[in-house]
Design a protein around this motif. Sequence first.
Motif, short mmCIF file in Angstrom:
data_model
loop_
_atom_site.label_atom_id
_atom_site.label_comp_id
_atom_site.label_asym_id
_atom_site.label_seq_id
_atom_site.Cartn_x
_atom_site.Cartn_y
_atom_site.Cartn_z
N PHE A 197 60.82 38.03 27.82
CA PHE A 197 59.90 39.10 27.89
C PHE A 197 59.02 38.61 28.86
N LEU A 198 58.86 39.87 29.84
CA LEU A 198 57.79 39.80 31.02
C LEU A 198 56.65 40.68 30.70
N LEU A 199 55.35 40.26 30.60
CA LEU A 199 54.30 40.98 30.02
C LEU A 199 53.49 41.45 31.30
N PHE A 200 53.16 42.48 31.26
CA PHE A 200 52.21 42.87 32.44
C PHE A 200 51.02 43.58 32.21
N SER A 201 49.97 42.74 32.32
CA SER A 201 48.58 43.18 31.74
C SER A 201 47.67 43.28 33.15
N PRO A 202 46.89 44.35 32.94
CA PRO A 202 45.70 44.52 33.64
C PRO A 202 44.38 43.89 32.98
N GLU A 203 43.46 44.03 33.42
CA GLU A 203 42.26 43.37 32.61
C GLU A 203 41.12 44.52 32.16
N TYR A 204 41.13 44.54 30.93
CA TYR A 204 40.14 45.39 30.34
C TYR A 204 38.89 44.81 29.76
N ASN A 205 37.79 44.86 30.45
CA ASN A 205 36.49 43.90 29.69
C ASN A 205 36.84 42.49 29.61
N GLY A 206 37.62 42.05 30.46
CA GLY A 206 37.73 40.59 30.51
C GLY A 206 38.88 40.08 29.56
N GLY B 206 39.75 43.41 40.05
CA GLY B 206 38.82 42.42 40.48
C GLY B 206 39.33 41.26 41.43
N GLN B 207 38.58 40.29 41.71
CA GLN B 207 38.74 39.35 42.69
C GLN B 207 40.04 38.33 42.06
N TYR B 208 39.99 38.28 40.72
CA TYR B 208 41.01 37.40 40.22
C TYR B 208 42.22 37.79 39.86
N GLY B 209 42.39 39.11 39.96
CA GLY B 209 43.81 39.88 39.54
C GLY B 209 44.10 39.99 38.16
N GLY B 210 43.11 39.67 37.21
CA GLY B 210 43.51 39.95 35.75
C GLY B 210 43.78 38.41 35.08
N VAL B 211 43.30 37.50 35.65
CA VAL B 211 43.92 36.17 35.20
C VAL B 211 43.27 36.18 33.67
N SER C 280 43.89 45.46 43.24
CA SER C 280 44.92 46.43 43.18
C SER C 280 44.71 47.66 43.75
N VAL C 281 43.51 48.24 43.45
CA VAL C 281 43.11 49.52 43.99
C VAL C 281 43.33 49.68 45.39
N THR C 282 42.76 48.62 46.41
CA THR C 282 42.76 48.68 47.76
C THR C 282 44.25 48.38 48.12
N ARG C 283 44.72 47.15 47.51
CA ARG C 283 46.20 46.64 47.96
C ARG C 283 47.06 47.59 47.89
N PHE C 284 47.16 48.36 46.68
CA PHE C 284 48.31 49.17 46.44
C PHE C 284 47.78 50.68 46.69
#
Length: 186
Positions: free
Chosen positions: A74-83, A118-123, A151-155
Amino acid sequence: MSVRILALVGSLRAGSHNRQLAEAAVKHAPEGVVIELFEGLAEVPFYNEDIDVEASVPDAAARLRAAAGQADAFLLFSPEYNGTMPAVLKNAIDWLSRPYGAGALTGKPVAAIGTAFGQYGGVWAQDDARKSAGIAGAAVLEDAKLSIPGSVTRFADTHPADDEEVVTGLTEVIQRLTAQAAPAAA
């Protein structure tokens, strides 16, 4: 022999950069690796033991479990919502953790990656996804990480599939995941 990886995206937004990252994984999967982007997480009801009854599991949850049952990893793709990770991704992990001790995640390799503004990419979210998947019985690859900040600016003008640095990182994660899954797929 091919390795089947099921990709689960924690963002439901149509223009999601994490979905685009998953699309990049599908596009750049090496030969012998099939990455399936699961569609339908929005339809999976919140996990509830009262509805997780063998003869009447909701169709969307049954489809998720069937797809997961055919996956080698499995490959999980996660943004970060409220940490933390989004509820839709946590819910998928919950459904795949059952039945207890024999869920579709049990013993299978999992990597969690993603992108966020964010600056940490959703870590933090990706760490939570790894923790949850591990508790659910998955063989989590703790060292297979890719957290892409801004992500918003990079992509804004570039799809992740066309970003050389992203593709390199994504390829490394897929190769590590494949190496762990290959013996089971054989």
